[in-house]
Scaffold this motif. Structure first.
Motif: not given
Length: 176
Positions: A68-87
């Motif tokens: 209950a006291s926890q969340l999961q985050f996925v941060e993502a963005c499209k990089v200049k090379a055209g693919f997505y990078d996620a953490n």
């Protein structure tokens, strides 16, 4: 005369720094994890090394975790090379007894950092988040765009907490 001028300039600089730190940074007093979960689009943020790699479509996906006291985050963005990078990021409530907007996040165990939700729309349509030391700041929205009036309101909230909204960089979104 020169020494007096140096002392005066030094006092002005110190007073300016004290004023910035005197402004309080607070997290939202209550955060409904179920309502906070979902897709958030980054509308603006402070520049960072990771952000420099991103060309567009910076998003944050939030999911409730097993605890209950926890969340999961996925941060993502499209990089200049055209693919997505996620953490992947694990966010644990800073105080497990109080589900407010204060979290400790882990991107690479065992290192953690503070991540707070400073302001939130009553309908959870936008969020102002970052670090309480004022080194990170993000404006998130449930939609890829935000009205200028809403953004101005959020920037005013950030400025009132001692952040510099002038440092925010707008994030291009392709409109999904």
């Amino acid at each position: 005369m020169r020494d007096w001028l140096r002392v005066a300039v030094g006092l002005v600089l110190v007073a300016g720094t004290l004023d910035l730190r005197a402004q309080s940074v607070t997290a939202v007093p209550q955060l409904d994890h179920a309502r906070y979960a979902g897709t958030w689009y980054a509308i603006a943020g402070y520049p960072s090394k990771r952000l420099k790699r991103c060309a567009s479509d910076v998003t944050q996906l939030v999911a409730e975790a097993d605890k209950a006291s926890q969340l999961q985050f996925v941060e993502a963005c499209k990089v200049k090379a055209g693919f997505y990078d996620a953490n992947n990021i694990t966010a644990k409530a800073q105080d497990k007894k109080v589900l407010d907007g204060r979290f400790k996040i882990t991107t690479l165990w065992p290192f953690t950092r503070k991540y707070w939700v400073f302001a939130l729309a009553p309908d959870y349509s936008w969020s102002l988040s970052g670090s309480p030391n004022r080194k990170e700041l993000w404006v998130f929205s449930r939609t890829p765009t935000m009205s200028d009036a809403t953004l101005a309101e959020i920037k005013a909230k950030a400025d009132a907490m001692g952040f510099s909204s002038a440092k925010l960089v707008m994030m291009p979104q392709s409109g999904h």
